[in-house]
Design a protein around this motif. Structure first.
Motif, PDB file in Angstrom:
ATOM      1  N   SER A 198       0.706  -1.245   0.095  1.00 44.31           N
ATOM      2  CA  SER A 198      -0.113   0.133  -0.023  1.00 44.31           C
ATOM      3  C   SER A 198       0.734   1.130  -0.039  1.00 44.31           C
ATOM      4  O   SER A 198       1.879   1.301   0.645  1.00 44.31           O
ATOM      5  CB  SER A 198      -0.995  -0.054   1.164  1.00 44.31           C
ATOM      6  OG  SER A 198      -1.594   1.395   1.282  1.00 44.31           O
ATOM      7  N   ARG A 209       0.045   3.849   1.466  1.00 44.14           N
ATOM      8  CA  ARG A 209      -0.094   4.566   2.574  1.00 44.14           C
ATOM      9  C   ARG A 209       0.237   4.330   3.801  1.00 44.14           C
ATOM     10  O   ARG A 209      -0.012   4.654   4.868  1.00 44.14           O
ATOM     11  CB  ARG A 209      -1.922   4.515   2.781  1.00 44.14           C
ATOM     12  CG  ARG A 209      -2.493   5.239   1.514  1.00 44.14           C
ATOM     13  CD  ARG A 209      -4.009   5.277   1.596  1.00 44.14           C
ATOM     14  NE  ARG A 209      -4.803   4.757   2.479  1.00 44.14           N
ATOM     15  CZ  ARG A 209      -5.252   5.129   3.600  1.00 44.14           C
ATOM     16  NH1 ARG A 209      -5.295   6.377   3.836  1.00 44.14           N
ATOM     17  NH2 ARG A 209      -6.042   4.470   4.482  1.00 44.14           N
ATOM     18  N   ASN A 242      -5.086   0.693   5.730  1.00 45.02           N
ATOM     19  CA  ASN A 242      -6.008  -0.186   6.090  1.00 45.02           C
ATOM     20  C   ASN A 242      -5.330  -1.667   6.063  1.00 45.02           C
ATOM     21  O   ASN A 242      -5.575  -2.510   7.057  1.00 45.02           O
ATOM     22  CB  ASN A 242      -7.180  -0.387   5.290  1.00 45.02           C
ATOM     23  CG  ASN A 242      -8.111   1.143   5.677  1.00 45.02           C
ATOM     24  OD1 ASN A 242      -8.202   1.660   6.407  1.00 45.02           O
ATOM     25  ND2 ASN A 242      -8.608   1.377   4.266  1.00 45.02           N
ATOM     26  N   THR A 243      -4.428  -1.924   5.074  1.00 43.95           N
ATOM     27  CA  THR A 243      -3.626  -3.123   4.994  1.00 43.95           C
ATOM     28  C   THR A 243      -2.917  -3.160   6.224  1.00 43.95           C
ATOM     29  O   THR A 243      -2.695  -4.201   6.963  1.00 43.95           O
ATOM     30  CB  THR A 243      -2.844  -3.172   3.639  1.00 43.95           C
ATOM     31  OG1 THR A 243      -3.469  -2.597   2.711  1.00 43.95           O
ATOM     32  CG2 THR A 243      -1.891  -4.211   3.499  1.00 43.95           C
ATOM     33  N   PRO A 274      -3.727  -3.393  -0.953  1.00 43.71           N
ATOM     34  CA  PRO A 274      -5.286  -3.140  -1.195  1.00 43.71           C
ATOM     35  C   PRO A 274      -5.304  -3.376  -2.735  1.00 43.71           C
ATOM     36  O   PRO A 274      -4.696  -3.600  -3.492  1.00 43.71           O
ATOM     37  CB  PRO A 274      -4.986  -1.689  -0.796  1.00 43.71           C
ATOM     38  CG  PRO A 274      -3.787  -0.999  -1.060  1.00 43.71           C
ATOM     39  CD  PRO A 274      -2.944  -2.267  -0.903  1.00 43.71           C
ATOM     40  N   ILE A 275      -6.726  -3.482  -3.092  1.00 50.22           N
ATOM     41  CA  ILE A 275      -7.253  -3.632  -4.240  1.00 50.22           C
ATOM     42  C   ILE A 275      -7.214  -2.256  -4.907  1.00 50.22           C
ATOM     43  O   ILE A 275      -7.646  -1.138  -4.471  1.00 50.22           O
ATOM     44  CB  ILE A 275      -8.539  -4.168  -4.267  1.00 50.22           C
ATOM     45  CG1 ILE A 275      -8.575  -5.487  -3.868  1.00 50.22           C
ATOM     46  CG2 ILE A 275      -9.306  -4.037  -5.879  1.00 50.22           C
ATOM     47  CD1 ILE A 275      -7.984  -6.760  -4.672  1.00 50.22           C
ATOM     48  N   ILE A 329      -7.963  -0.733  -8.998  1.00 47.25           N
ATOM     49  CA  ILE A 329      -8.436  -1.025 -10.228  1.00 47.25           C
ATOM     50  C   ILE A 329      -8.575  -2.855 -10.491  1.00 47.25           C
ATOM     51  O   ILE A 329      -8.085  -3.374 -11.346  1.00 47.25           O
ATOM     52  CB  ILE A 329      -7.652  -0.609 -11.290  1.00 47.25           C
ATOM     53  CG1 ILE A 329      -7.445   0.773 -11.214  1.00 47.25           C
ATOM     54  CG2 ILE A 329      -8.545  -0.670 -12.738  1.00 47.25           C
ATOM     55  CD1 ILE A 329      -8.665   1.692 -11.045  1.00 47.25           C
ATOM     56  N   ASP A 330      -9.412  -3.330  -9.295  1.00 52.31           N
ATOM     57  CA  ASP A 330      -9.568  -4.831  -9.265  1.00 52.31           C
ATOM     58  C   ASP A 330      -8.279  -5.599  -9.117  1.00 52.31           C
ATOM     59  O   ASP A 330      -8.286  -6.827  -9.559  1.00 52.31           O
ATOM     60  CB  ASP A 330     -10.267  -5.290 -10.700  1.00 52.31           C
ATOM     61  CG  ASP A 330     -11.894  -4.974 -10.245  1.00 52.31           C
ATOM     62  OD1 ASP A 330     -12.166  -5.351  -9.354  1.00 52.31           O
ATOM     63  OD2 ASP A 330     -12.185  -4.044 -11.274  1.00 52.31           O
ATOM     64  N   ASN A 348      -7.283  -5.745   1.355  1.00 55.43           N
ATOM     65  CA  ASN A 348      -8.625  -5.161   1.581  1.00 55.43           C
ATOM     66  C   ASN A 348      -8.946  -4.101   0.543  1.00 55.43           C
ATOM     67  O   ASN A 348      -8.048  -4.002  -0.356  1.00 55.43           O
ATOM     68  CB  ASN A 348      -8.325  -4.504   2.893  1.00 55.43           C
ATOM     69  CG  ASN A 348      -8.324  -2.738   2.586  1.00 55.43           C
ATOM     70  OD1 ASN A 348      -8.848  -2.007   2.541  1.00 55.43           O
ATOM     71  ND2 ASN A 348      -6.813  -2.728   2.645  1.00 55.43           N
ATOM     72  N   GLY A 396     -12.027  -1.291  -1.191  1.00 53.30           N
ATOM     73  CA  GLY A 396     -13.269  -0.380  -0.793  1.00 53.30           C
ATOM     74  C   GLY A 396     -14.678  -0.778  -0.859  1.00 53.30           C
ATOM     75  O   GLY A 396     -15.527  -0.535  -0.119  1.00 53.30           O
ATOM     76  N   TYR A 397     -14.816  -1.665  -1.832  1.00 59.80           N
ATOM     77  CA  TYR A 397     -16.421  -2.187  -2.154  1.00 59.80           C
ATOM     78  C   TYR A 397     -16.503  -3.387  -1.004  1.00 59.80           C
ATOM     79  O   TYR A 397     -15.690  -3.897  -0.473  1.00 59.80           O
ATOM     80  CB  TYR A 397     -16.453  -2.997  -3.369  1.00 59.80           C
ATOM     81  CG  TYR A 397     -16.554  -2.012  -4.489  1.00 59.80           C
ATOM     82  CD1 TYR A 397     -17.236  -0.916  -4.772  1.00 59.80           C
ATOM     83  CD2 TYR A 397     -15.869  -2.373  -5.774  1.00 59.80           C
ATOM     84  CE1 TYR A 397     -17.384  -0.018  -5.832  1.00 59.80           C
ATOM     85  CE2 TYR A 397     -15.776  -1.526  -6.783  1.00 59.80           C
ATOM     86  CZ  TYR A 397     -16.648  -0.300  -7.010  1.00 59.80           C
ATOM     87  OH  TYR A 397     -16.740   0.385  -8.158  1.00 59.80           O
TER      88      TYR A 397
HETATM   89  C1  LIG Z   1      -6.401   3.924  -7.649  1.00 62.32           C
HETATM   90  C2  LIG Z   1      -7.403   3.391  -6.766  1.00 62.32           C
HETATM   91  C3  LIG Z   1      -8.066   2.298  -7.207  1.00 62.32           C
HETATM   92  C4  LIG Z   1      -8.822   1.464  -6.463  1.00 62.32           C
HETATM   93  N1  LIG Z   1      -9.792   0.577  -7.251  1.00 62.32           N
HETATM   94  C5  LIG Z   1     -10.465  -0.159  -6.086  1.00 62.32           C
HETATM   95  C6  LIG Z   1     -11.322  -1.189  -6.911  1.00 62.32           C
HETATM   96  O1  LIG Z   1     -11.032  -1.566  -8.020  1.00 62.32           O
HETATM   97  N2  LIG Z   1     -12.119  -2.020  -6.417  1.00 62.32           N
HETATM   98  C7  LIG Z   1     -12.240  -1.578  -4.762  1.00 62.32           C
HETATM   99  O2  LIG Z   1     -12.970  -2.349  -4.142  1.00 62.32           O
HETATM  100  N3  LIG Z   1     -11.636  -0.727  -4.191  1.00 62.32           N
HETATM  101  C8  LIG Z   1     -10.690  -0.156  -4.831  1.00 62.32           C
HETATM  102  N4  LIG Z   1      -9.938   1.100  -4.459  1.00 62.32           N
HETATM  103  C9  LIG Z   1     -10.139   1.374  -2.939  1.00 62.32           C
HETATM  104  C10 LIG Z   1      -9.038   0.691  -2.090  1.00 62.32           C
HETATM  105  O3  LIG Z   1      -8.830  -0.477  -2.356  1.00 62.32           O
HETATM  106  C11 LIG Z   1      -9.314   1.091  -0.581  1.00 62.32           C
HETATM  107  O4  LIG Z   1      -9.311   2.422  -0.337  1.00 62.32           O
HETATM  108  C12 LIG Z   1      -8.500   0.302   0.458  1.00 62.32           C
HETATM  109  O5  LIG Z   1      -9.088   0.410   1.623  1.00 62.32           O
HETATM  110  C13 LIG Z   1      -6.960   0.946   0.547  1.00 62.32           C
HETATM  111  O6  LIG Z   1      -6.310   0.258   1.460  1.00 62.32           O
HETATM  112  P1  LIG Z   1      -5.004   0.853   1.895  1.00 62.32           P
HETATM  113  O7  LIG Z   1      -5.609   1.750   3.304  1.00 62.32           O
HETATM  114  O8  LIG Z   1      -4.328  -0.402   2.701  1.00 62.32           O
HETATM  115  O9  LIG Z   1      -4.297   1.520   1.056  1.00 62.32           O
HETATM  116  C14 LIG Z   1      -9.003   2.029  -5.031  1.00 62.32           C
HETATM  117  C15 LIG Z   1      -8.255   2.859  -4.460  1.00 62.32           C
HETATM  118  C16 LIG Z   1      -7.411   3.559  -5.328  1.00 62.32           C
HETATM  119  C17 LIG Z   1      -6.616   4.708  -4.796  1.00 62.32           C
END
Ligand SMILES: Cc1cc2nc3c(=O)[nH]c(=O)nc-3n(C[C@H](O)[C@H](O)[C@H](O)COP(=O)(O)O)c2cc1C
Length: 240
Positions: free
Chosen positions: A9, A11, A16-17, A86-87, A89-90, A136, A138-139
């Motif tokens: 990540s 971040r 969140n990871t 994290p995910i 773009i899938d 982890n 977003g969805y």
């Molecule tokens: C560029 C970008 C693309 C993302 N694409 C997806 C996605 O395809 N599907 C999804 O569920 N979340 C997506 N997210 C949301 C992240 O997976 C989510 O915010 C996650 O909690 C981030 O984890 P982190 O805090 O460990 O970095 C995306 C976020 C970013 C910034």
């Protein structure tokens, strides 16, 4: 036993990871294993040049001089590696992809058939670390990890390794919000610690732990309502 975590990540400690990893690693520690938690974002990892010098000129060694040399040794000396991302773009993040591309020196360029007759490169070393995947997104649903699940299955095959656990948290960001009750967050953290202990003790997760880890933290309808309110609030703060 030595476990090395590669967190992809951008971040860093806010991710969140990392929130998930901290608990998982507490369990790992409780069970008596050594671990190292590496933030790839803090490392210099230049993109693979595709020159194949690590196969045909300096076998097993990349010609790029950056932090990957040190990371490759850590990878190879581990019993278990955790790919944590994290995910985006899938898929996995660019940081993680860069790191994974640079792992090709660990295999030999020559070809062979695997157990089911499919072609792959041969081993360069006798032993490779086993793999845990932690992610982890977003969805809220588990379906958003479909690509990662298949990707790591393929990667493990190519690396002569095996996936011993996958921990996927839909709606990972909700764990830090008021929508989810404190009790639910505490229970989930406890579950992650349990997963860490099980990995060290059994090199696998129990069916019960797997099914509990997959449980949704809120319904999709609640998610949409809450997330949209949050979006509206943030958007209303923009001054034109
Ligand atoms: C560029 C970008 C693309 C993302 N694409 C997806 C996605 O395809 N599907 C999804 O569920 N979340 C997506 N997210 C949301 C992240 O997976 C989510 O915010 C996650 O909690 C981030 O984890 P982190 O805090 O460990 O970095 C995306 C976020 C970013 C910034």
């Amino acid at each position: 036993m030595k476990i090395t975590v590669f967190n992809g990540s951008p971040r860093h400690r806010e991710s969140n990871t990392h929130f998930m990893l901290k608990e998982f690693l507490k369990g790992v520690k409780d069970a008596g294993a050594k671990f190292e938690n590496i933030f790839l974002v803090k490392k210099e990892i230049r993109p693979c040049l595709g020159c194949f010098d690590c196969w045909f000129k300096t076998p097993g060694k990349c010609i790029i001089k950056d932090d990957m040399d040190e990371l490759l040794s850590k990878f190879l000396s581990s019993d278990i590696v955790v790919f944590a991302t994290p995910i985006y773009i899938d898929n996995l993040t660019g940081i993680m992809k860069n790191f994974m591309d640079r792992l090709i020196p660990v295999i030999d360029p020559r070809f062979e058939r695997d157990e089911i007759g499919e072609c792959r490169h041969k081993k360069r070393f006798e032993k490779y670390p086993k793999i845990v995947v932690i992610s982890n997104c977003g969805y809220p649903e588990q379906s958003h990890f479909q690509v990662l699940r298949l990707l790591f299955k393929r990667v493990a095959r190519n690396l002569h390794s095996e996936i011993i656990a996958e921990i996927y948290r839909g709606g990972g960001w909700l764990l830090k919000t008021s929508l989810v009750s404190k009790k639910l967050v505490l229970d989930y953290k406890k579950l992650l610690r349990k997963a860490g202990r099980e990995i060290v003790k059994n090199l696998s997760l129990s069916e019960k732990t797997i099914s509990e880890l997959k449980k949704p933290i809120i319904s999709v309808d609640e998610f949409i309502e809450f997330a949209n309110k949050g979006c509206d609030k943030l958007l209303s703060r923009i001054k034109i």
